[in-house]
Enzyme design. Structure first.
Site, PDB file in Angstrom:
ATOM      1  N   ASP A  75      17.814  43.562 -26.468  1.00  0.00           N
ATOM      2  CA  ASP A  75      17.836  42.147 -26.105  1.00  0.00           C
ATOM      3  C   ASP A  75      17.404  41.927 -24.657  1.00  0.00           C
ATOM      4  O   ASP A  75      17.802  42.660 -23.753  1.00  0.00           O
ATOM      5  CB  ASP A  75      19.229  41.554 -26.294  1.00  0.00           C
ATOM      6  CG  ASP A  75      19.237  40.069 -25.983  1.00  0.00           C
ATOM      7  OD1 ASP A  75      18.557  39.325 -26.698  1.00  0.00           O
ATOM      8  OD2 ASP A  75      19.891  39.670 -25.006  1.00  0.00           O
ATOM      9  N   ASP A 119      25.364  34.422 -26.069  1.00  0.00           N
ATOM     10  CA  ASP A 119      24.305  34.901 -25.165  1.00  0.00           C
ATOM     11  C   ASP A 119      24.678  34.584 -23.717  1.00  0.00           C
ATOM     12  O   ASP A 119      23.838  34.173 -22.911  1.00  0.00           O
ATOM     13  CB  ASP A 119      22.948  34.303 -25.520  1.00  0.00           C
ATOM     14  CG  ASP A 119      21.787  35.008 -24.808  1.00  0.00           C
ATOM     15  OD1 ASP A 119      22.014  36.080 -24.214  1.00  0.00           O
ATOM     16  OD2 ASP A 119      20.655  34.479 -24.848  1.00  0.00           O
ATOM     17  N   HIS A 161      24.102  34.719 -13.817  1.00  0.00           N
ATOM     18  CA  HIS A 161      23.165  35.025 -12.741  1.00  0.00           C
ATOM     19  C   HIS A 161      23.770  34.568 -11.418  1.00  0.00           C
ATOM     20  O   HIS A 161      24.456  33.543 -11.373  1.00  0.00           O
ATOM     21  CB  HIS A 161      21.829  34.308 -12.944  1.00  0.00           C
ATOM     22  CG  HIS A 161      21.035  34.809 -14.096  1.00  0.00           C
ATOM     23  ND1 HIS A 161      20.468  36.064 -14.124  1.00  0.00           N
ATOM     24  CD2 HIS A 161      20.718  34.227 -15.287  1.00  0.00           C
ATOM     25  CE1 HIS A 161      19.823  36.229 -15.272  1.00  0.00           C
ATOM     26  NE2 HIS A 161      19.971  35.134 -15.990  1.00  0.00           N
TER      27      HIS A 161
END
Length: 428
Positions: free
Chosen positions: A150, A303, A307
């Site tokens: 992924d 998912d 960040h």
């Protein structure tokens, strides 16, 4: 206390019942239960679900601890009602050996907030050229059953076939990130009217759909299991529906953000909406909801892609792709599926606990709320409505697309094998 009495909860959204936990196990479910020395949790009006299971989480450790760690990620998971998460392999170093997956697995055990099952890479270094140590990762202490590159697609059909053949031997599954790389070179958002108007590189639906079509046929050919990650287009739904009608052993997931958000949001140029696969059209969103309701799409997976601030607080072209999702997933599902009448709470339990646990072979998770079962549970105040404030997130990152948006539902309690890890919305 070793005994906990949850009083008056609507189990899977049904009639109010009491649930007695003794140690790590549910010992009784019924009306009017009593227990000496039990801690009582008043749950009238709230919905009790089995602990949620996320088949697609990025915990970033090892290598990107500035974004997330196993500890912070599992704290975020517990806050969102999850008792088990599957950690993707795109770490640094990549989780393509027994040593790395065991490291992640042990960090999960040490965290104590939820169980962590590492996902192993399909290919060495996620480079798509050579199969990783699939058997060794399965035989390791981590007991890996799900394999995925992924973040990248296993684009070579021969490599994909070999992976499907290999995992078949031990009942594993390959989870494919469906993205034909040549068709998405320079792509920054969904290819369509909005991309044309904004002059941004388009990401065509066929880039996803062509890989799914190929891989379901490969899975049929070798008689193996394939799982489609973050399915995002109406066309992908039709391919999966066709494959299932043929008896092909395919499962698919949809993310909360693809159930709610559309590519119209990209007009803001806010990089918080930049994600892989990209936000699609309203037509796609409605098709995904219908497919989740009718079972064509099997599960919701977050998912969760944290960040650091600097990777999102920049111009669109330079921004990283991805959104955090563990702490808002259930609220988005309530808004898009439950409050719209497409799913009841028993259906939510199926799509967010029972079925992901079955696909990933998460032992002890996704079990019925009944006597003799492990006490992996989450309690939800479904009447709550409030605006999303990322400052209060347990995740190390804040890149949520829902900041300031009002969403329904709030997880108040999470129990992992009878231990309260979230109480009244606060981590223990």
């Amino acid at each position: 206390m070793s005994k906990i009495l949850i009083r008056g909860a609507k189990v899977l959204g049904g009639e109010p019942q009491d649930v007695l936990i003794d140690g790590e196990t549910i010992t009784q479910v019924g009306a009017g239960l009593t227990a000496e020395d039990a801690e009582v949790v008043e749950a009238a009006g709230k919905v009790l679900l089995p602990g949620l299971v996320d088949l697609h989480t990025h915990l970033r450790e090892p290598g990107r601890e500035d974004s997330e760690t196993v500890l912070t990620g599992t704290r975020a998971a517990a806050s969102g009602g999850y008792t088990s998460v599957f950690a993707m392999a795109n770490t640094f170093p990549v989780a393509d050996t027994a040593g790395v997956v065991e490291q992640v697995w042990r960090l999960g055990q040490e965290s104590g907030y939820c169980d962590v099952q590492p996902i192993g890479a399909v290919t060495v270094g996620l480079e798509g050229r050579k199969l990783a140590e699939l058997g060794a990762m399965h035989e390791s202490a981590a007991g890996v059953t799900v394999f995925s590159d992924d973040g990248k697609c296993v684009h070579d059909a021969v490599i994909m076939r070999r992976a499907l053949e290999y995992v078949k031997a031990f009942g594993g599954v390959v989870a494919q990130h469906a993205q034909e790389p040549r068709l998405t070179e320079g792509a920054e958002m969904n290819e369509g009217v909005v991309s044309a108007e904004l002059g941004l590189g388009g990401w065509p639906a066929v880039a996803e759909e062509s890989i799914i079509a190929r891989d379901v046929l490969l899975a049929e050919h070798v008689g193996s299991r394939v799982h489609i990650c973050h399915l995002s287009t109406a066309g992908s739904v039709e391919i999966v529906r066709w494959a299932k009608s043929r008896g092909i052993d395919v499962t698919a997931e949809v993310t909360p953000h693809h159930l709610l958000l559309t590519d119209e949001l990209v007009r803001t140029y806010n990089p918080v909406y930049k994600v892989n696969p990209p936000l699609r059209t309203e037509r796609d969103v409605l098709a995904l909801r219908e497919a989740l309701a009718d079972g064509t799409i099997d599960i919701v997976a977050t998912d969760h892609a944290p960040h650091p601030h600097e990777d999102k607080d920049c111009e669109w072209a330079a921004a990283a792709m991805g959104m955090v999702g563990l702490e808002t997933a259930l609220s988005v599902v309530q808004e898009t599926m439950v409050d719209t009448g497409l799913l009841d709470w028993a259906g939510v339990a199926d799509r967010m606990s029972f079925t992901p646990a079955r696909i990933g072979r998460a032992e002890g998770h996704g079990r019925p709320v009944s006597a003799g079962e492990p006490a992996n549970l989450t309690l939800v105040d479904t009447a709550y409505r409030g605006s999303v404030d990322p400052a209060g997130f347990a995740s190390r990152s804040r890149n949520t697309p829902y900041e300031g948006r009002e969403l329904p539902g709030r997880v108040t309690h999470t129990w992992l094998r009878g231990k309260a890890v979230l109480v009244d919305g606060k981590l223990t």
